[in-house]
Design a protein around this motif. Structure first.
Motif, PDB file in Angstrom:
ATOM      1  N   ALA A 229       3.692   5.149   9.907  1.00 51.52           N
ATOM      2  CA  ALA A 229       2.865   3.990   9.712  1.00 51.52           C
ATOM      3  C   ALA A 229       1.305   3.906   9.485  1.00 51.52           C
ATOM      4  O   ALA A 229       0.925   3.370   8.458  1.00 51.52           O
ATOM      5  N   LYS A 230       0.893   4.626  10.469  1.00 53.04           N
ATOM      6  CA  LYS A 230      -0.463   4.614  10.520  1.00 53.04           C
ATOM      7  C   LYS A 230      -0.955   5.627   9.309  1.00 53.04           C
ATOM      8  O   LYS A 230      -2.045   5.281   8.535  1.00 53.04           O
ATOM      9  N   ALA A 231      -0.170   6.414   8.832  1.00 48.19           N
ATOM     10  CA  ALA A 231      -0.585   7.443   7.659  1.00 48.19           C
ATOM     11  C   ALA A 231      -0.713   6.727   6.485  1.00 48.19           C
ATOM     12  O   ALA A 231      -1.353   6.869   5.559  1.00 48.19           O
ATOM     13  N   VAL A 232       0.546   5.968   6.477  1.00 46.88           N
ATOM     14  CA  VAL A 232       0.719   4.916   5.250  1.00 46.88           C
ATOM     15  C   VAL A 232      -0.453   3.936   5.154  1.00 46.88           C
ATOM     16  O   VAL A 232      -1.091   3.592   4.057  1.00 46.88           O
ATOM     17  N   ARG A 233      -0.955   3.339   6.100  1.00 53.86           N
ATOM     18  CA  ARG A 233      -2.167   2.519   6.428  1.00 53.86           C
ATOM     19  C   ARG A 233      -3.347   3.106   5.701  1.00 53.86           C
ATOM     20  O   ARG A 233      -4.134   2.532   4.994  1.00 53.86           O
ATOM     21  N   ASP A 234      -3.516   4.360   6.289  1.00 53.15           N
ATOM     22  CA  ASP A 234      -4.764   4.884   5.869  1.00 53.15           C
ATOM     23  C   ASP A 234      -4.840   5.340   4.441  1.00 53.15           C
ATOM     24  O   ASP A 234      -5.812   5.246   3.802  1.00 53.15           O
ATOM     25  N   ALA A 235      -3.609   5.701   3.800  1.00 53.77           N
ATOM     26  CA  ALA A 235      -3.190   5.808   2.626  1.00 53.77           C
ATOM     27  C   ALA A 235      -3.674   4.746   1.639  1.00 53.77           C
ATOM     28  O   ALA A 235      -4.300   4.832   0.433  1.00 53.77           O
ATOM     29  N   LEU A 236      -3.175   3.515   2.229  1.00 56.83           N
ATOM     30  CA  LEU A 236      -3.589   2.132   1.425  1.00 56.83           C
ATOM     31  C   LEU A 236      -5.094   1.927   1.405  1.00 56.83           C
ATOM     32  O   LEU A 236      -5.401   1.242   0.535  1.00 56.83           O
ATOM     33  N   ILE A 237      -5.657   2.192   2.366  1.00 52.87           N
ATOM     34  CA  ILE A 237      -7.327   1.614   2.635  1.00 52.87           C
ATOM     35  C   ILE A 237      -8.297   2.606   1.824  1.00 52.87           C
ATOM     36  O   ILE A 237      -9.608   2.487   1.999  1.00 52.87           O
ATOM     37  N   ARG A 238      -7.709   3.852   1.290  1.00 49.90           N
ATOM     38  CA  ARG A 238      -8.456   4.837   0.533  1.00 49.90           C
ATOM     39  C   ARG A 238      -8.947   4.220  -0.659  1.00 49.90           C
ATOM     40  O   ARG A 238      -8.418   3.579  -1.265  1.00 49.90           O
TER      41      ARG A 238
END
Length: 121
Positions: free
Chosen positions: A112-121
């Motif tokens: 979930a954190k990896a997806v979150r990080d991809a979304l805020i790039r």
């Protein structure tokens, strides 16, 4: 996820009467929702949309790579409101030991954190 056009039409109609949220996990499902909102919702209606991400349960959910594309489409649509991501791995509860459950839950949180990080790039 709801992808049946008739059910999406009912949701779009209800969006003008109450607060609703829906999860999507595919471009096709999201486009169907967009069409329903454009066709059946009142001009002031909106619906909160979450991107369902597959974090190992393998029953539904999109990939981490596809999630940002779905999020961008949601954000750009005038009648959709970004609701975040939804990550579910229900079979964790059936693991025998607390250590196994904790380890798997940490893997889900990392995904979930990896997806979150991809979304805020």
């Amino acid at each position: 996820e709801v992808i049946c056009p008739g059910k999406l039409a009912r949701l779009a109609h209800l969006a003008g009467r109450c607060k609703l949220s829906i999860a999507v996990d595919s471009q096709e499902g999201l486009e169907r929702l967009c069409r329903a909102m454009e066709t059946h919702a009142s001009s002031e209606s909106s619906i909160r949309v979450l991107v369902d991400v597959n974090v190992g349960h393998n029953r539904c959910g999109t990939t981490a790579e596809e999630a940002p594309r779905l999020a961008q489409r949601i954000i750009s649509h005038p009648r959709l409101r970004w609701g975040g991501i939804h990550c579910y791995h229900g079979s964790i509860q059936h693991l025998r030991s607390a250590a196994d459950r904790a380890a798997r839950a940490n893997e889900v949180a990392d995904a979930a954190k990896a997806v979150r990080d991809a979304l805020i790039r």
